[in-house]
Structure formats: C-alpha cells, structure tokens
Design a protein around this motif. Structure first.
Motif, PDB file in Angstrom:
ATOM      1  N   GLN A 249     -37.556 -11.922  10.409  1.00 39.77           N
ATOM      2  CA  GLN A 249     -37.088 -11.852   9.021  1.00 39.77           C
ATOM      3  C   GLN A 249     -37.774 -10.720   8.261  1.00 39.77           C
ATOM      4  N   LYS A 250     -39.068 -10.531   8.521  1.00 43.96           N
ATOM      5  CA  LYS A 250     -39.782  -9.429   7.889  1.00 43.96           C
ATOM      6  C   LYS A 250     -39.229  -8.088   8.369  1.00 43.96           C
ATOM      7  N   SER A 251     -38.862  -8.032   9.647  1.00 40.71           N
ATOM      8  CA  SER A 251     -38.260  -6.803  10.159  1.00 40.71           C
ATOM      9  C   SER A 251     -36.961  -6.494   9.418  1.00 40.71           C
ATOM     10  N   LEU A 252     -36.118  -7.508   9.230  1.00 40.49           N
ATOM     11  CA  LEU A 252     -34.852  -7.284   8.526  1.00 40.49           C
ATOM     12  C   LEU A 252     -35.081  -6.869   7.080  1.00 40.49           C
ATOM     13  N   ALA A 253     -36.150  -7.388   6.479  1.00 40.99           N
ATOM     14  CA  ALA A 253     -36.420  -7.062   5.078  1.00 40.99           C
ATOM     15  C   ALA A 253     -36.989  -5.662   4.897  1.00 40.99           C
ATOM     16  N   HIS A 254     -37.441  -5.033   5.971  1.00 42.46           N
ATOM     17  CA  HIS A 254     -38.014  -3.691   5.855  1.00 42.46           C
ATOM     18  C   HIS A 254     -36.955  -2.713   5.357  1.00 42.46           C
ATOM     19  N   GLU A 255     -37.349  -1.837   4.444  1.00 48.61           N
ATOM     20  CA  GLU A 255     -36.384  -0.927   3.838  1.00 48.61           C
ATOM     21  C   GLU A 255     -35.721   0.000   4.857  1.00 48.61           C
ATOM     22  N   GLY A 256     -36.413   0.255   5.963  1.00 48.23           N
ATOM     23  CA  GLY A 256     -35.839   1.110   6.982  1.00 48.23           C
ATOM     24  C   GLY A 256     -34.713   0.464   7.761  1.00 48.23           C
ATOM     25  N   ASN A 257     -34.509  -0.850   7.556  1.00 48.32           N
ATOM     26  CA  ASN A 257     -33.425  -1.573   8.225  1.00 48.32           C
ATOM     27  C   ASN A 257     -32.312  -1.974   7.263  1.00 48.32           C
ATOM     28  N   ALA A 258     -32.308  -1.404   6.068  1.00 51.13           N
ATOM     29  CA  ALA A 258     -31.298  -1.770   5.080  1.00 51.13           C
ATOM     30  C   ALA A 258     -29.880  -1.510   5.588  1.00 51.13           C
ATOM     31  N   HIS A 259     -29.713  -0.491   6.406  1.00 47.29           N
ATOM     32  CA  HIS A 259     -28.373  -0.143   6.903  1.00 47.29           C
ATOM     33  C   HIS A 259     -27.909  -1.065   8.025  1.00 47.29           C
ATOM     34  N   LEU A 260     -28.791  -1.952   8.499  1.00 50.14           N
ATOM     35  CA  LEU A 260     -28.461  -2.847   9.601  1.00 50.14           C
ATOM     36  C   LEU A 260     -28.404  -4.313   9.199  1.00 50.14           C
ATOM     37  N   ARG A 261     -29.149  -4.710   8.173  1.00 46.27           N
ATOM     38  CA  ARG A 261     -29.423  -6.128   7.965  1.00 46.27           C
ATOM     39  C   ARG A 261     -28.190  -6.967   7.650  1.00 46.27           C
TER      40      ARG A 261
END
Length: 259
Positions: A87-99
């Motif tokens: 969940q923290k990985s998904l919340a990372h701004e670098g994953n905004a295009h994937l989440r």
C-alpha cells in the motif's frame, strides 16, 4: 535500481529506471531480479486482470503494470505487514500513473473452496496468475527475521496448494507463470498436471558456464501442448554487469519469452 533517502526501517527503491517505485522493509524479504524475471513472463500486450500471489511489497505486479499499460493488477499477500508495504508503494508519488489499475488484498492463496472465495479469491476472476512462492527448505535459509522466513521458507505441499488456487481463479486458457529453484521442478510439474499445460521453461544461469539457479515456468490453463525447454537466460556475460538480455528484462524493455 536506485534509492531515495529513506527512514531506517525501510527503503524506497526505483525499478525500471524510475518507471515505478517500491517501498520495502530493510529486514524482511527484499525484491530484486527474481520479481523482475517473473513479471517479464507476461506478454507485453497483456490487457486483462492479473493476480500476483504472494506479492510482498508489490514488485512483480508493479513491474507488469509498468510494462503493460492496459493490465489490471491484484496484489495478493498473506502478511498484513507486507501488504502494508505494498500500500505504501502504491501511495508513492512515483507510482501515481499506475495506482488506479492496482489493488491490494490481504489473503492466503492456499485457502480452498468457500473459504478461498470468502477471502476475496473468486473462481474465474482473472486472466493470469504470477507467483514467486517461498521455495527454500527450512534448512536452506535459517533466519531470525519473521518476515524474511515467511517469504523464503517453503511449507509442505505449497506448490500444490498455490497452483490449485491458481487453476480455480484463472479463466479458461488463462496464463500462469512462476519462478522457483531447479530442485522444485518435479513438484511443480506434478502440481500443474491436469491443470495447466503447454508449459515453457526458461532456465536461468548466473553465467554461461554455471548451473542454473532458477527456473521460470509459463503455462496455460487447460492447454494440452508438450513441455518446452526454452533457451536459457544468462544473467551475466563477463564481469558483474548484467547481460544485454537480462538488462532489458530487468528494466522492463523486454519480455522473457519474446512476446
């Protein structure tokens, strides 16, 4: 893979040359080339629903999402703590295009029947399952770290139970991919018998003159084709740098099976 400045209990690491980021514990299981090779089993044009069994912090599923822009990913992890890192990985701004295409479910993929469905693992609910199950025997990797032990140490019958669930959850002709140690091959072939067929196996060698340290298997539900042993993946040519093919796979620029 690079890292940002991070707190003492976890790291924040870039994969696919910054196309996705992973938040993972310093002391537990840490994702690397195994997860990237597993993700590379999925065809580049895949546009269905994929379930990542034993997803950990989400490396393999995120790698599929990064390479397959129309794929939907379900990260399935038994450990609430590791699911929290996903969940923290998904919340990372670098994953905004994937989440928006990725979800996390805390569940045990070894459950059966109604218990499995009740946990959110419904029959015929996905098009592809990938898995990087714990494949070390207890004597192979003793560790006092509970998260690391859970991620690394195999329980009896693990391949049978995970592959049984995969066969129930994948739609007809859907895909399966897994990565394991070579000594697990007989157990894996026994577990896919009557479930998945047309299996392709890529042996993974650290160098051309060394024995394989991993096998990567891909198969389809209900297929009846013969087993194929594919050309090997050689991780390193000379020195410590990745071979060109391994580098392309690790950075999301190629699939392991050429599709």
């Amino acid at each position: 893979m690079t890292s940002e400045r991070e707190p003492a209990d976890h790291t924040i690491d870039a994969f696919h040359r910054g196309n996705f980021w992973l938040v993972q514990p310093r002391g537990g299981h840490r994702s690397g080339m195994d997860a990237l090779m597993l993700a590379a089993c999925v065809p580049s044009d895949f546009n269905g629903v994929l379930c990542d069994f034993g997803a950990g912090a989400g490396a393999a599923g995120l790698a599929v999402a990064a390479r397959c822009p129309k794929a939907t990913i379900n990260l399935i992890e038994q450990s609430p703590e590791m699911a929290g890192f996903a969940q923290k990985s998904l919340a990372h701004e670098g994953n905004a295009h994937l989440r928006d295409r990725i979800s996390v479910l805390v569940a045990d993929v070894a459950l059966t029947g109604k218990a499995r469905v009740k946990a959110g693992l419904a029959d015929k609910s996905c098009d592809f399952v990938i898995m990087n199950p714990p494949f070390n025997e207890a004597r192979d990797r003793a560790t006092p770290d509970a998260l690391r032990k859970q991620a690394h140490v195999m329980e009896d019958g693990l391949f049978e139970s995970w592959l049984r669930s995969a066969a129930a959850m994948v739609r007809p002709r859907g895909g399966l991919a897994l990565i394991a140690r070579p000594q697990s091959l007989s157990d894996i072939l026994a577990a896919i018998e009557g479930r998945f067929g047309s299996a392709e196996i890529v042996p993974v060698h650290p160098r051309a003159d060394k024995a394989a340290i991993r096998i990567v298997l891909r198969a389809r539900l209900g297929a009846r084709g013969a087993l194929s042993l594919m050309p090997p993946l050689i991780l390193h040519d000379e020195g410590n740098a990745l071979s060109p093919r391994a580098d392309a796979i690790s950075n999301g620029r190629a699939s392991l099976f050429g599709d």
